[in-house]
Enzyme design. Structure first.
Site, PDB file in Angstrom:
ATOM      1  N   GLY A  90      52.502  28.149 -83.284  1.00 35.45           N
ATOM      2  CA  GLY A  90      50.760  27.968 -83.346  1.00 35.45           C
ATOM      3  C   GLY A  90      50.365  27.357 -81.973  1.00 35.45           C
ATOM      4  N   TYR A 145      41.478  40.958 -86.350  1.00 37.57           N
ATOM      5  CA  TYR A 145      41.045  39.388 -86.553  1.00 37.57           C
ATOM      6  C   TYR A 145      39.856  39.170 -85.545  1.00 37.57           C
ATOM      7  CZ  TYR A 145      46.030  38.714 -87.420  1.00 37.57           C
ATOM      8  OH  TYR A 145      47.487  38.486 -87.901  1.00 37.57           O
ATOM      9  N   CYS A 161      40.583  57.455 -86.351  1.00 38.18           N
ATOM     10  CA  CYS A 161      39.544  57.861 -86.764  1.00 38.18           C
ATOM     11  C   CYS A 161      38.858  56.701 -87.733  1.00 38.18           C
ATOM     12  CB  CYS A 161      39.651  59.008 -87.760  1.00 38.18           C
ATOM     13  SG  CYS A 161      40.053  60.531 -86.878  1.00 38.18           S
ATOM     14  N   GLU A 162      38.489  55.410 -86.961  1.00 32.44           N
ATOM     15  CA  GLU A 162      38.043  54.512 -87.860  1.00 32.44           C
ATOM     16  C   GLU A 162      36.830  53.648 -86.801  1.00 32.44           C
ATOM     17  OE1 GLU A 162      38.897  53.101 -90.888  1.00 32.44           O
ATOM     18  OE2 GLU A 162      40.584  54.306 -91.195  1.00 32.44           O
ATOM     19  N   TYR A 188      52.374  39.872 -81.302  1.00 35.00           N
ATOM     20  CA  TYR A 188      51.558  40.609 -82.271  1.00 35.00           C
ATOM     21  C   TYR A 188      51.119  41.786 -81.841  1.00 35.00           C
ATOM     22  CZ  TYR A 188      52.501  35.977 -84.074  1.00 35.00           C
ATOM     23  OH  TYR A 188      53.272  34.795 -84.681  1.00 35.00           O
TER      24      TYR A 188
HETATM   25  C1  PLP Z   1      53.741  33.269 -87.477  1.00 37.79           C
HETATM   26  C2  PLP Z   1      54.712  32.085 -87.378  1.00 37.79           C
HETATM   27  C3  PLP Z   1      55.067  31.276 -86.675  1.00 37.79           C
HETATM   28  C4  PLP Z   1      54.809  31.650 -85.133  1.00 37.79           C
HETATM   29  O1  PLP Z   1      53.295  31.313 -84.807  1.00 37.79           O
HETATM   30  P1  PLP Z   1      52.847  31.438 -83.298  1.00 37.79           P
HETATM   31  O2  PLP Z   1      51.396  31.473 -83.400  1.00 37.79           O
HETATM   32  O3  PLP Z   1      53.131  32.895 -82.750  1.00 37.79           O
HETATM   33  O4  PLP Z   1      53.632  30.535 -82.550  1.00 37.79           O
HETATM   34  C5  PLP Z   1      55.758  30.181 -86.814  1.00 37.79           C
HETATM   35  N1  PLP Z   1      56.165  30.007 -88.125  1.00 37.79           N
HETATM   36  C6  PLP Z   1      55.821  30.537 -89.207  1.00 37.79           C
HETATM   37  C7  PLP Z   1      56.282  30.286 -90.538  1.00 37.79           C
HETATM   38  C8  PLP Z   1      54.989  31.815 -88.950  1.00 37.79           C
HETATM   39  O5  PLP Z   1      54.762  32.526 -90.168  1.00 37.79           O
END
Ligand code: PLP
Length: 437
Positions: free
Chosen positions: A244, A322, A363-364, A392
């Site tokens: 994250g 998102y 086509c969206e 991603y």
């Molecule tokens: C997606 C995910 C991550 C990675 O998240 P990032 O934002 O890319 O760092 C880590 N652990 C789990 C369990 C995830 O689902």
């Protein structure tokens, strides 16, 4: 361009490391993902060094960018892997990494996936429910093995990110709450083929401040102190804080791993466990761009201007899925890209910018890659770069509208090479043709 290190404009021309983006595209065409090897490796080193005091096991989140060569590069640099499916485990093992560096998360691991993981002796399952734990215990028993597990806790903490990328609030499907985790730990002796090793938490992404991690770790610490007796607490050897860690999508300065480490490490020490981390986006996000070509431009009678390019939501779905914001700028342009661009706050700077939506051919109506941007005038055939798409991007791509998936290129210094070739029309039908009658 603080955020996009290793991609910069020199004499009005976008470079990736020492290579002109245009030169790559002349050879491989568009749409194309371009990654910088040294950006990926420097980000890995940055997070490793920032947390060095806690000597964490870093498990790269394969779902952020699952390209085999990129995973291999990270494995060679010392990374382990965080996988969320049998397919990701297959990829991780293909890199030649030790299975003792692989952790497996996900709310719906099937018995087949659990078997595959146990047969390959992965380090740990991050278990998301009692039902899953019972199933892992049963499968492990059948194989005469012991499964190492961490319990994934849903700590009910809001990471203040997009609702669709929040994973650690009580209404989310992920993990188990503290009450259930306590029951599971108290009854762990009933699971004969389970070796409880740790606690796992991943609350979502991107997270821009250390506070949510701190809150989570305080809650975990309190749980371990209050809810568990000494014997149960001793089993908890690892704390896995997930991924994250943010990147800058706007060009603004954001918190770096050292800022997170300063707040997180003291709590990890207080808890007294070894640290596991699962960064994805931080390592690869700003190490990649998606390059596309302008096919047409058009302006409605009411004055709405569209740039139609050859990349679409099937190549990069984050804006549609998102409302993600990705900076976008021509590859060759006399108008410098602003240092910072805040969503919705672009300005007419009187230098010939036009207010546009940049859309793909799918086509969206939601197939818009960049909405409401002040953008240099471009013409058919011009190249545009969509930044911060190393994470991603390609992994979430699809064949929707029967569009072959883009190729992936790696730049290393003044060289570039293919990591995945562009799909062909034949690739699109390969699993169907034999059934055609
Ligand atoms: C997606 C995910 C991550 C990675 O998240 P990032 O934002 O890319 O760092 C880590 N652990 C789990 C369990 C995830 O689902």
């Amino acid at each position: 361009m603080s955020g996009f290190d290793f991609f910069d404009y020199r004499n009005n021309e976008l470079f990736c490391e020492q290579v002109k983006v245009k030169e790559i595209i002349e050879e491989v065409k568009t749409p194309t993902y371009i990654y910088s090897k040294n950006s990926i490796l420097s980000h890995f080193a940055e997070i490793r060094d920032a947390f060095a005091e806690a000597s964490p096991l870093i498990c790269f989140s394969v779902k952020s960018n699952s390209n085999l060569s990129i995973c291999r590069m990270l494995s060679d640099a010392g990374s382990g892997f965080d996988v969320v499916s049998g397919g990701e485990l297959y990829r991780a093992l293909k890199t030649g990494t030790g299975p003792d560096k692989i952790v497996f998360a996900g709310v719906g691991k099937t018995s087949e996936e659990i078997t595959y993981a146990l047969e390959n002796n992965i380090f740990m399952f991050n278990v998301e429910s009692q039902a899953e734990l019972s199933n892992i215990n049963r499968v492990a028993n059948g194989l005469n093995k012991t499964a190492r597990v961490a319990l994934r806790i849903n700590p009910d903490v809001d990471p203040n990110t997009h609702v669709k990328t929040t994973t650690g609030k009580k209404e989310n499907k992920f993990g188990m709450d503290f009450v259930i985790a306590e029951q599971v730990i108290k009854n762990i002796a009933n699971y004969k083929n389970i070796d409880l090793k740790g606690i796992h938490v991943h609350i979502g992404s991107p997270i821009y401040e250390p506070e949510p991690y701190v809150l989570v770790l305080e809650k975990v610490n309190e749980f371990l102190q209050k809810a568990l007796d000494v014997k149960d607490k001793q089993k908890i050897e690892y704390i896995n804080i997930g991924g994250g860690y943010c990147i800058s999508y706007t060009g603004e300065n954001v918190k770096r791993p050292s800022d997170f480490a300063a707040e997180i490490i003291p709590l990890v020490k207080k808890i007294g466990c070894k640290l596991i981390m699962e960064p994805g986006r931080f390592i690869v996000g700003n190490a990649g761009i998606l390059v596309s070509k302008v096919i047409y431009t058009k302006t409605s009678t009411a004055g709405k201007k569209y740039i139609i390019c050859d990349a679409a939501m099937n190549d990069l779905v984050r804006p549609s899925l998102y409302d993600a914001f990705h900076r976008t700028w021509p590859v060759n342009t006399e108008i410098p890209m602003p240092e910072v661009e805040i969503p919705g706050e672009g300005k007419d700077m009187g230098n010939g910018l036009e207010f546009v939506d940049i859309a793909g051919p799918v086509c969206e109506s939601s197939d818009v890659l960049a909405k409401g941007r002040w953008f240099p005038g471009v013409k058919e055939g011009d190249l545009i770069a969509i930044f911060s798409t190393g994470a991603y991007g390609s992994t979430m791509s699809s064949n929707y509208n029967s569009r072959p998936r883009a190729c992936e290129i790696l730049v290393d210094g003044d060289n570039f090479s293919t990591l995945r070739k562009r799909e062909t029309y034949e690739d699109l039908v390969v699993n169907e043709e034999e059934f055609l009658n």
